[in-house]
Design a protein around this motif. Structure first.
Motif, PDB file in Angstrom:
ATOM      1  N   GLU A 220       0.825  -1.217   0.000  1.00 53.59           N
ATOM      2  CA  GLU A 220       0.000   0.000   0.000  1.00 53.59           C
ATOM      3  C   GLU A 220       0.854   1.259   0.000  1.00 53.59           C
ATOM      4  OE1 GLU A 220       1.012  -0.983   4.139  1.00 53.59           O
ATOM      5  OE2 GLU A 220       0.245  -2.192   2.487  1.00 53.59           O
ATOM      6  N   MET A 221       2.080   1.187   0.486  1.00 52.69           N
ATOM      7  CA  MET A 221       2.966   2.349   0.505  1.00 52.69           C
ATOM      8  C   MET A 221       3.552   2.628  -0.880  1.00 52.69           C
ATOM      9  SD  MET A 221       2.664   3.375   3.565  1.00 52.69           S
ATOM     10  CE  MET A 221       3.957   4.571   3.758  1.00 52.69           C
ATOM     11  N   ALA A 222       3.593   1.618  -1.730  1.00 54.62           N
ATOM     12  CA  ALA A 222       4.131   1.783  -3.082  1.00 54.62           C
ATOM     13  C   ALA A 222       3.063   2.202  -4.078  1.00 54.62           C
ATOM     14  CB  ALA A 222       4.793   0.490  -3.547  1.00 54.62           C
ATOM     15  N   SER A 223       1.785   1.983  -3.721  1.00 46.31           N
ATOM     16  CA  SER A 223       0.748   2.289  -4.707  1.00 46.31           C
ATOM     17  C   SER A 223      -0.474   2.979  -4.131  1.00 46.31           C
ATOM     18  CB  SER A 223       0.297   1.000  -5.397  1.00 46.31           C
ATOM     19  OG  SER A 223      -0.404   0.172  -4.495  1.00 46.31           O
ATOM     20  N   GLY A 224      -0.738   2.805  -2.861  1.00 47.96           N
ATOM     21  CA  GLY A 224      -1.955   3.314  -2.241  1.00 47.96           C
ATOM     22  C   GLY A 224      -2.765   2.160  -1.685  1.00 47.96           C
TER      23      GLY A 224
END
Length: 116
Positions: free
Chosen positions: A20-24
């Motif tokens: 989720e930190m790399a894409s949302g």
């Protein structure tokens, strides 16, 4: 695959562990990374998607019209062709197209188009 302990491996492991930190948090890329063990994936501008498996197999997709709606279904099919278990990819096969809030069609990947 990057050698364990290298900066590259640390970044890849962090992305896999916190997709989720790399894409949302609600993005399809994070969901794809969570669905396929060890997958590293990132989308980009204008319908671009790349994904790499821990054994070094990788796919890259560019949707010509730049729209996002076909990016994940095409990437999922490419991952399937690269040997990923299709059962892991069923949630990424396509999406309904709505007209007035009602399904009127669907985005689906086809293997080839008839030339006729």
């Amino acid at each position: 695959s990057a050698a364990p302990g290298t900066a590259e491996a640390k970044v890849a492991d962090a992305m896999r562990g916190h997709a989720e930190m790399a894409s949302g948090a609600s993005r399809d890329v994070a969901a794809l990374m969570r669905a396929v063990p060890g997958l590293l994936a990132k989308d980009g501008f204008e319908g671009v998607q790349v994904a790499a498996l821990p054994d070094g197999r990788a796919v890259a997709v560019k949707i010509a019209d730049g729209a996002d709606r076909a990016r994940i279904p095409v990437a999922a099919r490419a991952l399937e062709r690269a040997g990923v278990d299709p059962a892991l990819l069923t949630g990424f096969a396509g999406q309904a197209l709505l007209g007035g809030g009602v399904p009127v069609g669907a985005v689906q990947v086809v293997d080839e188009l008839d030339s006729a």
